[in-house]
Scaffold this motif. Structure first.
Motif, PDB file in Angstrom:
ATOM      1  N   TYR A   2       0.840  -1.202   0.000  1.00 25.01           N
ATOM      2  CA  TYR A   2       0.000   0.000   0.000  1.00 25.01           C
ATOM      3  C   TYR A   2       0.873   1.249   0.000  1.00 25.01           C
ATOM      4  O   TYR A   2       2.001   1.228   0.503  1.00 25.01           O
ATOM      5  CB  TYR A   2      -0.926   0.011   1.228  1.00 25.01           C
ATOM      6  CG  TYR A   2      -1.871  -1.160   1.317  1.00 25.01           C
ATOM      7  CD1 TYR A   2      -2.255  -1.874   0.177  1.00 25.01           C
ATOM      8  CD2 TYR A   2      -2.401  -1.563   2.541  1.00 25.01           C
ATOM      9  CE1 TYR A   2      -3.126  -2.954   0.260  1.00 25.01           C
ATOM     10  CE2 TYR A   2      -3.271  -2.638   2.639  1.00 25.01           C
ATOM     11  CZ  TYR A   2      -3.628  -3.328   1.492  1.00 25.01           C
ATOM     12  OH  TYR A   2      -4.483  -4.402   1.572  1.00 25.01           O
ATOM     13  N   PRO A   3       0.350   2.358  -0.520  1.00 23.96           N
ATOM     14  CA  PRO A   3       1.106   3.621  -0.457  1.00 23.96           C
ATOM     15  C   PRO A   3       1.457   3.969   0.993  1.00 23.96           C
ATOM     16  O   PRO A   3       0.622   3.812   1.891  1.00 23.96           O
ATOM     17  CB  PRO A   3       0.133   4.639  -1.056  1.00 23.96           C
ATOM     18  CG  PRO A   3      -0.807   3.837  -1.896  1.00 23.96           C
ATOM     19  CD  PRO A   3      -0.947   2.517  -1.210  1.00 23.96           C
ATOM     20  N   ASP A   4       2.675   4.434   1.212  1.00 28.09           N
ATOM     21  CA  ASP A   4       3.106   4.682   2.591  1.00 28.09           C
ATOM     22  C   ASP A   4       2.456   5.903   3.227  1.00 28.09           C
ATOM     23  O   ASP A   4       2.633   6.143   4.420  1.00 28.09           O
ATOM     24  CB  ASP A   4       4.630   4.767   2.682  1.00 28.09           C
ATOM     25  CG  ASP A   4       5.238   5.806   1.756  1.00 28.09           C
ATOM     26  OD1 ASP A   4       4.479   6.507   1.057  1.00 28.09           O
ATOM     27  OD2 ASP A   4       6.485   5.913   1.724  1.00 28.09           O
TER      28      ASP A   4
END
Length: 364
Positions: free
Chosen positions: A275-277
């Motif tokens: 997932y995007p951080d």
């Protein structure tokens, strides 16, 4: 000044650092984060303190003095942690003076008391008296036993960070406990303008638990829902918050100076590397909220975080539809939230044991 973090703050999101150490305090790092990264608050927990105490020598002199005075491990922990929080409160005091609700530093009641109302109240009072700063917040878990403790300490004018909230249903009970505390405080003659509170709604752990269950189900319909539950849950929580703020009960308290109990997005570091951080920052942008971040998440947002306006208001129907889909594929949401709270309390207790062992090591 980080332009991305400033833009996030300008969007109404208060940026709080989920970390504290004596090193941050004494080297000027915390003050630097306030000046350069729009940090306007700090949250702590026993794991954070265990890491701070084990990773440096800045506590050694105080530990030696306390041991020489005959202090036991509980007394040493109490003195070390309240000293750090007091100093952090002093650093954040100018923020508290220029803002309505920020400049706050949180310290947690002993986690082993999570299911003991009276002991939680006593611990909260002791911490509040020891820190002795108006911009402190005492963290109390949102267990069934914690709810009356929240009401009781608010009634005495103690500001509270309610932690370990996972479900909207429990969040509604937390908001009710806060309002009841304010009403009792008013009856007791307490100046409501002095009381602050946030409600810490945990985010990433919801995805971690539900994603694992979806993986086990394994159907295309189930797998398509991964990574979506946590944000949907927070959006439903914000709608519940809006409902309370619009209520006559809240309006009556606001009219005599009460401050709103803002939602705080906690556990916003992304656990799944796929997932995007910055997922739990970008997708939860909305005014009148706090996002408490580990420095890694804060730096990620400062580097490449994107803002696309309010991502929460008006999205309750979509969030509920997502929850309906989760139920349809076989996710028992009530069980999810029960497991998360139980595991959360257990993790808090384990982190307290870690802190105890760390300090015992320093004392020897």
């Amino acid at each position: 000044m980080s332009e991305r973090l400033k833009a996030l703050a300008d969007a109404g999101v208060s940026i709080w650092l989920d970390d504290l150490s004596r090193e941050r305090i004494e080297t000027g790092n915390l003050a630097e984060l306030v000046a350069e990264k729009s940090v306007v608050g700090v949250t702590t927990n026993p794991t954070i303190f265990a890491g701070a105490i084990s990773n440096g020598e800045r506590y050694d002199e105080q530990v030696r003095a306390l041991v020489a005075d005959g202090a036991d491990v509980d007394k040493v922990i109490f003195e070390l942690t309240t000293d750090d929080v007091r100093k952090a409160c002093d650093i954040l005091a100018p923020v508290a003076q220029r803002t309505a609700d920020d400049g706050r530093v949180s310290i947690e009641v002993e986690p082993t008391l999570a299911n003991d109302t009276d002991a939680t109240i006593a611990s909260a009072k002791a911490l509040w008296a020891a820190v002795d700063r108006p911009n402190a917040l005492i963290k109390i878990p949102a267990t069934v036993e914690g709810l009356p403790a929240i009401t009781a300490v608010i009634a005495e004018g103690i500001s509270v960070n309610v932690t370990l909230i996972f479900s909207t249903e429990r969040y509604q009970a937390v908001m009710d406990a806060y309002l009841a505390g304010l009403e009792q405080a008013q009856a007791n003659g307490v100046d409501l303008t002095t009381i602050r509170s946030v409600a810490s709604f945990f985010v990433s752990r919801v995805d971690t638990e539900i994603d694992a269950r979806l993986e086990k189900i394994g159907s295309d319909a189930a797998l398509a829902l991964q990574g979506k539950a946590a944000v949907a849950n927070a959006r439903l929580a914000y709608t519940a918050f809006q409902d309370v703020v619009a209520s006559e009960r809240w309006q009556a308290l606001a009219a005599v100076g009460a401050h709103v109990q803002r939602p705080l997005w906690a556990s916003t570091g992304v656990k799944n590397p796929a997932y995007p951080d910055t997922l739990y920052v970008t997708d939860l942008v909305v005014a009148d909220t706090v996002n408490t971040m580990p420095e890694k998440t804060m730096d990620a947002f400062a580097d490449h975080g994107e803002l696309a306006g309010d991502q929460v208001t008006g999205r309750a129907d979509d969030a509920q539809a997502l929850f309906d889909q989760l139920t349809a594929v076989g996710i028992d949401l009530d069980d999810v939230f029960t497991v998360l709270e139980t595991e959360g309390v257990d993790k808090f207790k384990a982190s307290w044991i870690e802190l105890l062992e760390t300090v015992k090591g320093q004392m020897s």
